[in-house]
Structure formats: C-alpha cells, structure tokens
Write a protein that holds these residues in place. Structure first.
Motif, PDB file in Angstrom:
ATOM      1  N   ALA A 140       0.904  -1.236  -0.051  1.00 35.89           N
ATOM      2  CA  ALA A 140      -0.200   0.061  -0.025  1.00 35.89           C
ATOM      3  C   ALA A 140       0.989   1.263   0.012  1.00 35.89           C
ATOM      4  O   ALA A 140       0.282   2.343  -0.699  1.00 35.89           O
ATOM      5  CB  ALA A 140      -0.969  -0.060   1.231  1.00 35.89           C
ATOM      6  N   ARG A 141       1.859   1.204   0.984  1.00 37.53           N
ATOM      7  CA  ARG A 141       2.878   2.420   0.779  1.00 37.53           C
ATOM      8  C   ARG A 141       3.596   2.606  -0.566  1.00 37.53           C
ATOM      9  O   ARG A 141       3.461   3.639  -1.019  1.00 37.53           O
ATOM     10  CB  ARG A 141       3.992   2.185   1.925  1.00 37.53           C
ATOM     11  N   ALA A 142       3.848   1.577  -1.059  1.00 39.52           N
ATOM     12  CA  ALA A 142       4.479   1.735  -2.429  1.00 39.52           C
ATOM     13  C   ALA A 142       3.658   2.138  -3.623  1.00 39.52           C
ATOM     14  O   ALA A 142       3.966   3.039  -4.391  1.00 39.52           O
ATOM     15  CB  ALA A 142       5.169   0.439  -3.008  1.00 39.52           C
ATOM     16  N   SER A 143       2.226   1.749  -3.397  1.00 41.71           N
ATOM     17  CA  SER A 143       1.310   2.399  -4.450  1.00 41.71           C
ATOM     18  C   SER A 143       1.050   3.847  -4.018  1.00 41.71           C
ATOM     19  O   SER A 143       1.109   4.558  -4.962  1.00 41.71           O
ATOM     20  CB  SER A 143       0.028   1.332  -4.042  1.00 41.71           C
ATOM     21  N   ALA A 144       1.080   4.132  -2.900  1.00 41.43           N
ATOM     22  CA  ALA A 144       0.746   5.626  -2.547  1.00 41.43           C
ATOM     23  C   ALA A 144       1.932   6.468  -3.069  1.00 41.43           C
ATOM     24  O   ALA A 144       1.666   7.587  -3.685  1.00 41.43           O
ATOM     25  CB  ALA A 144       0.477   5.869  -1.119  1.00 41.43           C
ATOM     26  N   GLU A 145       3.163   5.978  -2.812  1.00 40.27           N
ATOM     27  CA  GLU A 145       4.166   6.734  -3.178  1.00 40.27           C
ATOM     28  C   GLU A 145       4.262   6.582  -4.653  1.00 40.27           C
ATOM     29  O   GLU A 145       4.761   7.890  -5.229  1.00 40.27           O
ATOM     30  CB  GLU A 145       5.560   6.083  -2.667  1.00 40.27           C
ATOM     31  N   TYR A 146       4.160   5.714  -5.570  1.00 34.65           N
ATOM     32  CA  TYR A 146       4.072   5.801  -6.949  1.00 34.65           C
ATOM     33  C   TYR A 146       3.279   6.592  -7.468  1.00 34.65           C
ATOM     34  O   TYR A 146       3.563   7.311  -8.588  1.00 34.65           O
ATOM     35  CB  TYR A 146       4.093   4.199  -7.566  1.00 34.65           C
ATOM     36  N   PHE A 147       1.864   6.432  -7.112  1.00 31.75           N
ATOM     37  CA  PHE A 147       1.018   7.467  -7.812  1.00 31.75           C
ATOM     38  C   PHE A 147       0.685   8.616  -7.116  1.00 31.75           C
ATOM     39  O   PHE A 147      -0.064   9.662  -7.449  1.00 31.75           O
ATOM     40  CB  PHE A 147      -0.435   6.801  -7.703  1.00 31.75           C
ATOM     41  N   GLY A 148       1.855   8.988  -6.183  1.00 32.27           N
ATOM     42  CA  GLY A 148       1.898  10.486  -5.652  1.00 32.27           C
ATOM     43  C   GLY A 148       0.652  10.741  -4.682  1.00 32.27           C
ATOM     44  O   GLY A 148       0.197  11.837  -4.642  1.00 32.27           O
ATOM     45  N   LYS A 149       0.193   9.860  -3.993  1.00 35.31           N
ATOM     46  CA  LYS A 149      -0.868  10.018  -3.248  1.00 35.31           C
ATOM     47  C   LYS A 149      -0.473  10.304  -1.761  1.00 35.31           C
ATOM     48  O   LYS A 149      -0.479   9.545  -0.964  1.00 35.31           O
ATOM     49  CB  LYS A 149      -1.959   8.657  -3.266  1.00 35.31           C
ATOM     50  N   LEU A 150      -0.017  11.589  -1.493  1.00 37.94           N
ATOM     51  CA  LEU A 150       0.586  12.036  -0.220  1.00 37.94           C
ATOM     52  C   LEU A 150      -0.617  11.834   0.766  1.00 37.94           C
ATOM     53  O   LEU A 150      -0.133  11.667   2.175  1.00 37.94           O
ATOM     54  CB  LEU A 150       1.139  13.350  -0.482  1.00 37.94           C
ATOM     55  N   ASP A 151      -1.886  12.299   0.602  1.00 37.09           N
ATOM     56  CA  ASP A 151      -2.761  12.096   1.621  1.00 37.09           C
ATOM     57  C   ASP A 151      -2.807  10.615   2.086  1.00 37.09           C
ATOM     58  O   ASP A 151      -3.156  10.355   3.231  1.00 37.09           O
ATOM     59  CB  ASP A 151      -4.130  12.643   0.999  1.00 37.09           C
ATOM     60  N   MET A 152      -2.693   9.632   1.137  1.00 41.06           N
ATOM     61  CA  MET A 152      -2.732   8.258   1.525  1.00 41.06           C
ATOM     62  C   MET A 152      -1.439   7.887   2.305  1.00 41.06           C
ATOM     63  O   MET A 152      -1.740   7.128   3.644  1.00 41.06           O
ATOM     64  CB  MET A 152      -2.888   7.363   0.244  1.00 41.06           C
TER      65      MET A 152
END
Length: 130
Positions: free
Chosen positions: A113-125
């Motif tokens: 989940a962390r890698a997905s948030a980082e990859y897609f630039g989802k800082l709120d996540m």
C-alpha cells in the motif's frame, strides 16, 4: 447424484451472490450471511476475499462489518495484493482509515500500500498509512 449436483450449484450461486454483495456494498446482506455462519474470510477463484472486493470498490461500511466478523485485513489475493493496497490505489480514504484502524500492514503484499501511494503520488494516503 442429481441432488448433490443441485446442492453444489446452489452453493456456488450463493457464493457468487455474496461476492457481488461485497463488490456492490450490500452491507445488510453480508451481515445476515456472516452472522449465520458464512466465513468472513471466504475467497473466490482469484483469491479475492469478500474484504478485498468491498475495499477495492470503496464500501467502508461493508469493510467494517467484515473486519468485525473476522476478515483478515492483510489477506493476499492470488496476485499478492492486499485490501489496503487496493483501497490506496483507488483513493478510498474512509476504507484506508478503516483498514489501518484494524491493523492492516501498509508494507504487506506486492505492491505494498505504501509503495502504491508513493508511486501514484498520493500523499494524503501516505499520511493515513502512518
């Protein structure tokens, strides 16, 4: 033999209805069946749990009911994905918050989940993941 086949067909039909209920957020339906003994950890042929389907489709109330009934927050499907990674990818903040509150590991699965948030630039996540 015909009676056995009919029971098997009915069981498969019920399972499909329950997976559809998770996908569509029919919380009341799932609550009734889980309360009657259907395992909250049930998975389909792809390894997607009821929780994975509810999380991926953004149904926070359904996710909560399934978690309370014993669904595993870090259950992996056949592709190694977790419900949390799916919810992060889709951007469902309320689902992510519910899974994190239930102890979901943001570093479980592939991709995490962390890698997905980082990859897609989802800082709120990323903030929700801690």
């Amino acid at each position: 033999m015909a009676a056995e086949d009919a029971r098997e067909d009915a069981a498969l039909e019920l399972a499909q209805r329950l997976f559809d209920a998770a996908r569509e957020g029919h919380t009341d339906t799932l609550t009734r069946y889980v309360s009657a003994g259907v395992p909250a950890t049930m998975t389909n042929a792809s390894g997607d749990s009821l929780l994975m389907l509810a999380a991926y489709h953004g149904h926070a109330d359904t996710v909560g009911v399934l978690l309370e009934a014993g669904a595993e927050p870090d259950s992996l499907n056949d592709r190694g994905q977790t419900p949390l990674a799916g919810a992060v990818f889709k951007g469902y903040r309320d689902v992510v918050a519910a899974l994190v509150a239930a102890g979901a590991d943001p570093d479980a699965g592939t991709p995490t989940a962390r890698a997905s948030a980082e990859y897609f630039g989802k800082l709120d996540m990323l903030e929700l993941l801690g």
